[in-house]
Design an enzyme around this catalytic site. Structure first.
Site, PDB file in Angstrom:
ATOM      1  N   GLY A   7     -11.582  41.376  47.048  1.00 33.53           N
ATOM      2  CA  GLY A   7     -10.583  40.574  47.748  1.00 33.53           C
ATOM      3  C   GLY A   7     -11.050  39.149  47.910  1.00 33.53           C
ATOM      4  N   GLY A  12     -10.969  40.178  54.420  1.00 36.84           N
ATOM      5  CA  GLY A  12     -11.459  41.245  55.293  1.00 36.84           C
ATOM      6  C   GLY A  12     -12.406  42.220  54.621  1.00 36.84           C
ATOM      7  CE  LYS A  13     -15.022  39.887  49.475  1.00 38.06           C
ATOM      8  NZ  LYS A  13     -14.281  38.735  50.035  1.00 38.06           N
ATOM      9  CB  THR A  15     -13.799  43.470  58.600  1.00 38.58           C
ATOM     10  OG1 THR A  15     -14.152  42.178  59.109  1.00 38.58           O
ATOM     11  CG2 THR A  15     -13.291  44.326  59.747  1.00 38.58           C
ATOM     12  CD  GLU A  31     -22.467  38.298  46.044  1.00 42.08           C
ATOM     13  OE1 GLU A  31     -22.510  38.352  44.815  1.00 42.08           O
ATOM     14  OE2 GLU A  31     -21.573  37.716  46.663  1.00 42.08           O
ATOM     15  CE1 TYR A  43     -21.662  22.879  45.320  1.00 39.85           C
ATOM     16  CE2 TYR A  43     -23.730  23.880  45.975  1.00 39.85           C
ATOM     17  CZ  TYR A  43     -22.359  23.934  45.849  1.00 39.85           C
ATOM     18  OH  TYR A  43     -21.679  25.069  46.254  1.00 39.85           O
ATOM     19  CG  ASP A  78     -18.600  42.373  51.280  1.00 39.27           C
ATOM     20  OD1 ASP A  78     -17.710  41.911  50.536  1.00 39.27           O
ATOM     21  OD2 ASP A  78     -18.937  41.828  52.344  1.00 39.27           O
ATOM     22  CD  GLU A 145     -15.584  31.098  55.056  1.00 41.95           C
ATOM     23  OE1 GLU A 145     -16.046  32.037  54.377  1.00 41.95           O
ATOM     24  OE2 GLU A 145     -14.874  31.262  56.072  1.00 41.95           O
TER      25      GLU A 145
END
Length: 209
Positions: A7, A12-13, A15, A31, A43, A78, A145
């Site tokens: 997802g 919500g992976k 969770t 992970e 970067y 996950d 995020e």
């Protein structure tokens, strides 16, 4: 057994991985957020270091897959190696950060790896709209995020759809999560558990809810 949760960011992976691991007594596998030695260089010069960065992530995820395959326990994971390839690396390619030659080399390596492993017994895809993802991302408030471009999140969502419905050949359970709150509503978590039971064990709930 090997169960994978797929997802987009904010679906919500983590969770659901935690809740299902607790419910079934499975071993959760998250992970690793280990240091990637190419990240700093990446970067500074993204096109130059994209292949190096992606191959390192691929190597780490392949090691995870081999460890899961050897485990005598049922593992719930996950995010899987498949998302890393078909969603995130593919997005990097689409953004012009990987040349055709580099991407072909990367995919050849991935396809060789897949010759010695098998698909998860079940992949649970948490399908969410972009507004739902944005709301969840804002709610959990991770600083790194909050500046994520909306176009990037939308692009990832499109690639998840293509990955699940066109590219992935394993067994998939699709769960639409826009109207679910399985973290706080036990009844809605139970609905997911019923679907997992049906897919893995051929069992159905006595209640049609």
């Amino acid at each position: 057994m090997h169960i994978a949760i797929a997802g987009n960011i904010g679906s919500g992976k983590t969770t659901l991985t935690t809740l299902l691991a607790k419910h079934y007594g499975w071993i959760p596998h998250f992970e690793a957020v280990d240091y990637n030695p190419y990240l700093e260089d990446y970067y500074k010069d993204i096109p130059r270091w994209s292949l190096n960065l992606e191959v390192f992530f691929l190597k780490e995820r392949f090691k995870d897959l081999l460890a899961i395959a050897k485990s005598e326990n049922t593992i719930i994971q996950d995010r899987s190696i498949y998302e890393g390839v078909y969603v995130f690396t593919a997005t990097n390619k689409a953004m012009g950060n990987l040349s055709d030659r580099d991407f072909d080399t990367y995919m050849g390596l991935f396809e060789s790896m897949m010759m010695i492993v098998k698909y998860p017994d079940l992949m649970i895809y948490l399908r969410a709209s972009v507004p739902h993802l944005v709301a969840n991302i804002q709610r959990r408030g991770r600083d790194y995020e909050q500046t994520m471009p909306l176009d990037y999140l939308t692009n990832l969502n499109d690639r998840y759809e293509d990955f699940i419905f066109n590219k992935y050949k394993g067994k998939v359970l699709v769960v639409d999560v826009d109207d679910l709150d399985f973290q706080h509503n036990p009844k809605e978590l139970a609905q997911i558990v019923d679907k997992v039971d049906a897919n893995l064990f051929g069992l159905f709930s006595d209640q049609d809810e």
